[in-house]
Design an enzyme around this catalytic site. Structure first.
Site, PDB file in Angstrom:
ATOM      1  N   PRO A  64       0.801  -1.236   0.000  1.00 10.95           N
ATOM      2  CA  PRO A  64       0.000   0.000   0.000  1.00 10.95           C
ATOM      3  C   PRO A  64       0.829   1.279   0.000  1.00 10.95           C
ATOM      4  CG  PRO A  64       0.184  -0.832   2.228  1.00 10.95           C
ATOM      5  CD  PRO A  64       0.959  -1.787   1.352  1.00 10.95           C
ATOM      6  N   GLU A  65       2.084   1.217  -0.499  1.00 12.01           N
ATOM      7  CA  GLU A  65       2.963   2.381  -0.431  1.00 12.01           C
ATOM      8  C   GLU A  65       2.344   3.637  -1.021  1.00 12.01           C
ATOM      9  OE1 GLU A  65       5.947  -1.015  -0.108  1.00 12.01           O
ATOM     10  OE2 GLU A  65       3.965  -0.656  -0.949  1.00 12.01           O
ATOM     11  N   ALA A  66       1.641   3.504  -2.151  1.00 13.68           N
ATOM     12  CA  ALA A  66       1.072   4.693  -2.804  1.00 13.68           C
ATOM     13  C   ALA A  66       0.095   5.423  -1.897  1.00 13.68           C
ATOM     14  CB  ALA A  66       0.379   4.298  -4.111  1.00 13.68           C
ATOM     15  N   ARG A  92       0.516   5.942   1.145  1.00 12.57           N
ATOM     16  CA  ARG A  92       1.312   6.703   2.105  1.00 12.57           C
ATOM     17  C   ARG A  92       2.177   7.747   1.399  1.00 12.57           C
ATOM     18  NH1 ARG A  92      -2.069   4.371   4.604  1.00 12.57           N
ATOM     19  NH2 ARG A  92      -1.816   2.325   5.577  1.00 12.57           N
ATOM     20  N   LEU A 129       4.433   6.979  -0.795  1.00 10.71           N
ATOM     21  CA  LEU A 129       5.753   6.374  -0.949  1.00 10.71           C
ATOM     22  C   LEU A 129       5.825   5.594  -2.259  1.00 10.71           C
ATOM     23  CD1 LEU A 129       6.191   5.038   2.707  1.00 10.71           C
ATOM     24  CD2 LEU A 129       7.110   7.155   1.734  1.00 10.71           C
TER      25      LEU A 129
END
Length: 238
Positions: free
Chosen positions: A114-116, A118, A120
């Site tokens: 789920p980086e996007a 955050r 990131l």
């Protein structure tokens, strides 16, 4: 070996990642050590990067480089690393999982990047994922950030075995014994050979990837995404 921060869902702090790399190096020095079973204490394998620490701008570069070194260490160590995933593996935790040679997941485990959400960029794990996951599945995985089941993770190549949670460690032990049935040097050379077979430079090189990762870590979106996570609210994107 056990990721041992159950109170923080085994969040990947700099200290934890450095300890993991140090322990792998120590084990490598004795060639009678051949297989490592890597597990997480508590309900999940790892919830990912320690986002409280990641929000500290003074630690951004050290954190990014530690993640990079850990993924490289797991990928390049002559030890065969078997990941045992209970509960789930998320973001950086899923990256650590994917960098292992064999992944065994519980039937009810969930996995996501789920980086996007955050702000990131999952650049550092790209060298791992691009050889394991087809392009279309990788786009689905990274662009949505939605969690997938262990079964789905097996279908797309992130996980090699899916078993009931009660059989995780027994299965890991069985696989470890199968590895040990091979010649020690032959197994080490086979792992090296596999790595060399997938060592093309299609991604643009590791220097480029860490530069892009750091650019994202210093961005306004990263600051907002990390702040939103730590404040337990939805991010307010520009």
């Amino acid at each position: 070996m056990t990721l041992n921060r159950p109170d923080r869902r085994n969040a990947l702090s700099i200290e934890l990642l450095e300890a993991l790399c140090h322990e792998l190096t120590r084990l490598e020095q004795d060639t009678t050590n051949r297989v490592v079973i890597l597990a997480g204490d508590g309900k999940v394998f790892s919830a990912g990067l320690d986002l409280r620490e990641a929000a500290d701008t003074a630690l951004v570069e050290r954190s990014a480089n530690t993640v990079k070194q850990t993924l490289e260490k797991l990928h390049l160590t002559p030890l065969i690393v078997i990941a045992v995933v209970q509960g789930g593996a998320f973001a950086g935790g899923a990256g650590v999982m994917a960098a292992c040679d064999v992944v065994i997941a519980a039937e009810d485990a969930r996995i996501s990047f789920p980086e996007a959400r955050r702000g990131l960029l999952p650049a550092l794990v790209m060298n791992v994922l691009r050889h394991k996951v087809r392009e279309g599945d990788l786009r689905d995985l990274l662009l949505t950030g939605d969690p997938i089941s262990a079964g789905r993770a097996q279908q797309i190549g992130l996980v090699q075995r899916v078993v009931p949670a009660t059989q995780l460690h027994a299965t890991a032990t069985t696989i470890a014994r199968s590895v040990l049935a091979g010649g020690p040097e032959t197994i080490r050379q086979t792992k090296k050979l596999i790595g060399e077979a997938f060592s093309d430079a299609a991604s643009g090189g590791e220097t480029d990837l860490i530069d892009r990762h750091l650019a994202a870590r210093h961005s306004d979106e990263a600051r907002e995404g990390l702040a939103a996570f730590n404040e337990k609210r939805e991010p307010k994107w520009p």
